[in-house]
Design a protein around this motif. Structure first.
Motif, PDB file in Angstrom:
ATOM      1  N   GLU A 289       0.857  -1.160  -0.068  1.00  0.00           N
ATOM      2  CA  GLU A 289      -0.001  -0.030  -0.025  1.00  0.00           C
ATOM      3  C   GLU A 289       0.968   1.126  -0.093  1.00  0.00           C
ATOM      4  OE1 GLU A 289      -3.793   1.268   2.580  1.00  0.00           O
ATOM      5  OE2 GLU A 289      -2.046   1.072   3.868  1.00  0.00           O
ATOM      6  N   MET A 299      -3.278   4.362  -1.431  1.00  0.00           N
ATOM      7  CA  MET A 299      -3.420   4.000  -2.542  1.00  0.00           C
ATOM      8  C   MET A 299      -2.494   2.509  -2.870  1.00  0.00           C
ATOM      9  SD  MET A 299      -1.618   6.872  -4.783  1.00  0.00           S
ATOM     10  CE  MET A 299      -2.418   6.439  -6.427  1.00  0.00           C
ATOM     11  N   THR A 300      -2.839   1.799  -3.687  1.00  0.00           N
ATOM     12  CA  THR A 300      -1.898   0.717  -3.946  1.00  0.00           C
ATOM     13  C   THR A 300      -0.565   1.286  -4.632  1.00  0.00           C
ATOM     14  OG1 THR A 300      -2.519  -0.181  -6.399  1.00  0.00           O
ATOM     15  CG2 THR A 300      -3.859  -0.702  -4.368  1.00  0.00           C
ATOM     16  N   ARG A 302       0.681  -0.448  -7.076  1.00  0.00           N
ATOM     17  CA  ARG A 302       0.561  -0.407  -8.565  1.00  0.00           C
ATOM     18  C   ARG A 302       0.004   1.039  -9.137  1.00  0.00           C
ATOM     19  NH1 ARG A 302       0.339  -5.572  -7.015  1.00  0.00           N
ATOM     20  NH2 ARG A 302       1.517  -7.127  -8.263  1.00  0.00           N
ATOM     21  N   GLU A 303      -1.154   1.272  -8.293  1.00  0.00           N
ATOM     22  CA  GLU A 303      -1.891   2.601  -8.851  1.00  0.00           C
ATOM     23  C   GLU A 303      -0.727   3.697  -8.898  1.00  0.00           C
ATOM     24  OE1 GLU A 303      -6.346   1.418  -7.137  1.00  0.00           O
ATOM     25  OE2 GLU A 303      -4.896   2.566  -5.788  1.00  0.00           O
ATOM     26  N   SER A 304      -0.071   3.933  -7.823  1.00  0.00           N
ATOM     27  CA  SER A 304       0.880   5.037  -7.725  1.00  0.00           C
ATOM     28  C   SER A 304       2.115   4.856  -8.684  1.00  0.00           C
ATOM     29  CB  SER A 304       1.704   4.882  -6.346  1.00  0.00           C
ATOM     30  OG  SER A 304       2.382   6.131  -6.019  1.00  0.00           O
ATOM     31  N   GLY A 306       1.459   3.353 -11.781  1.00  0.00           N
ATOM     32  CA  GLY A 306       0.788   3.902 -12.888  1.00  0.00           C
ATOM     33  C   GLY A 306       0.691   5.271 -13.124  1.00  0.00           C
ATOM     34  N   GLU A 307       0.164   6.037 -11.904  1.00  0.00           N
ATOM     35  CA  GLU A 307       0.095   7.670 -12.079  1.00  0.00           C
ATOM     36  C   GLU A 307       1.572   8.229 -12.416  1.00  0.00           C
ATOM     37  OE1 GLU A 307      -1.512   9.315  -8.680  1.00  0.00           O
ATOM     38  OE2 GLU A 307      -3.416   8.666  -8.971  1.00  0.00           O
ATOM     39  N   ARG A 329       4.377  -1.245 -17.613  1.00  0.00           N
ATOM     40  CA  ARG A 329       2.867  -1.286 -17.348  1.00  0.00           C
ATOM     41  C   ARG A 329       2.577  -2.383 -17.615  1.00  0.00           C
ATOM     42  NH1 ARG A 329       0.517   3.742 -17.657  1.00  0.00           N
ATOM     43  NH2 ARG A 329       1.446   5.555 -18.756  1.00  0.00           N
ATOM     44  N   GLU A 333       0.462  -5.452 -14.074  1.00  0.00           N
ATOM     45  CA  GLU A 333      -0.594  -6.237 -14.455  1.00  0.00           C
ATOM     46  C   GLU A 333      -0.562  -7.988 -14.491  1.00  0.00           C
ATOM     47  OE1 GLU A 333      -3.549  -4.738 -14.287  1.00  0.00           O
ATOM     48  OE2 GLU A 333      -2.761  -3.014 -14.557  1.00  0.00           O
TER      49      GLU A 333
END
Length: 376
Positions: A289, A299-300, A302-304, A306-307, A329, A333
């Motif tokens: 996290e 956020m996760t 992975r989300e960070s 990705g941003e 990327r 996933e």
């Protein structure tokens, strides 16, 4: 743009017996027998079971890819002739540091004398990536901001779940071992290059260090070249992982440099907030996290990441690195996860660290694009 942000990589490989998978203290023989075309690209580390592979200064990521493929192929052929193989991982699954031999070198003798067991136990292997910048003054401005992404880089590269025959429960145990050293970890904030240089010269003038290379932060301005050096990463699992990591840090440097020319900056976090996320990355890798302390949100990881990839997207075509960032990327996933996750999957399936070790040996061959894929 790519030629403004030149690249160089240092990869720390493990040398192991090709049959047993156990570490082999063989660096002196390897150095003696290397061909002239390779000898200037390999060097010893503190322990004899390590070999560092050093690329040329490369103009872009495509040039770096070709350079790494060529140098890796030469090194693999050299160690194979000695009955050895290479492993690309932040730690060895079973080896214990007490069994390792120190390299015969006056500098390493000095380090052992000063650091004692902290130095003797440095049975860890990492990736160092250099990105060229215009000046050291700019490097300091970039450094203050680049610190924010230290946890992200560690999470992506996490590849050291085992230590001395134990499943540690962490995805990057290498980062824990390295933390024992002085002048390591997240760098402090500096107002200017003069401020940074005053810090370094103060340490030199008082005899604390002999030169700026004894400052081993996760990311640092190189003391002798106009580069920013990223030192946070575990030795990545594959060649593609190494290239993706390097493309990522180059894109960050390029984007922040573009902003710098327009008097724009990102927020420079205090070190204690970065350390919070760095711990999570050490423990959980990409499954961590992430706490965004600027916008006060969770956020996760992975989300960070990705941003962040979205943040640098507009410089990728100029850099010629969209292929490598697209790989990154995809990695976000990929259910197989990072190198640590892949090692743990083999261990879960087999219950055998021997199987993990031989998996790592095969992986170096397969990821280095060699035609000679042997069964270990």
């Amino acid at each position: 743009m790519a030629h403004q942000f030149t690249l160089g990589v240092e990869e720390e490989f493990q040398m192991v017996d090709k049959h047993t998978g156990q570490l082999a203290s063989h660096i002196h023989a390897i150095m003696d027998k290397s061909a002239p075309s390779l000898s200037e690209h390999i060097k010893a580390e503190m322990l004899q079971s390590a070999v560092e592979l050093i690329t040329n200064v490369c103009s872009d990521i495509t040039t770096l890819r070709l350079d790494l493929q060529n140098l890796r192929a030469q090194l693999i052929n050299l160690v194979e002739a000695e009955g050895l193989a290479l492993i690309s991982s932040g730690t060895h699954p079973t080896a214990h540091w007490k069994d390792q031999e120190r390299t015969h070198n006056p500098r390493y003798e000095e380090l052992e004398e000063e650091y004692q067991d902290v130095g003797r136990s440095i049975l860890i292997f990492g990736l160092h990536a250099h990105v060229g910048v215009e000046s050291q003054e700019i490097a300091i401005s970039l450094l203050n901001q680049l610190r924010t992404w230290i946890p992200h880089l560690l999470a992506i590269s996490s590849n050291s779940p085992f230590w001395a025959g134990r499943h540690t429960g962490l995805k990057s145990y290498r980062s824990i071992v390295w933390k024992r050293f002085p002048r390591s970890g997240v760098p402090m904030l500096f107002n200017s290059y003069r401020d940074f240089d005053g810090y370094v010269q103060g340490l030199i003038n008082t005899g604390c260090i002999d030169n700026g290379k004894r400052i081993w932060w996760d990311v640092r301005p190189h003391p002798f070249f106009n580069t920013v050096e990223f030192r946070i990463a575990d030795m990545p699992a594959t060649l593609e992982d190494t290239l993706a990591m390097t493309a990522f840090v180059q894109a960050l440097v390029a984007k922040l440099s573009w902003m710098h020319k327009r008097n724009l900056t990102t927020y420079a976090l205090p070190a204690h907030f970065i350390e919070e996320n760095k711990w999570k990355a050490s423990r959980y890798g990409l499954d961590a996290e992430y706490v965004d302390f600027v916008q006060q949100r969770r956020m996760t990881m992975r989300e960070s990441i990705g941003e962040t990839l979205d943040f640098v997207d507009d410089v990728l075509d100029d850099l010629g690195s969209r292929r490598e960032i697209n790989y990154l990327r995809t990695l976000l996933e990929d259910p197989r996860g990072t190198g640590a996750d892949r090692q743990l999957a083999v261990y879960k399936e087999t219950g055998s660290l021997y199987a993990v070790t031989h998996y790592l040996m095969r992986q170096v061959h397969e990821s280095s694009s060699l035609n000679n894929h042997r069964s270990w």
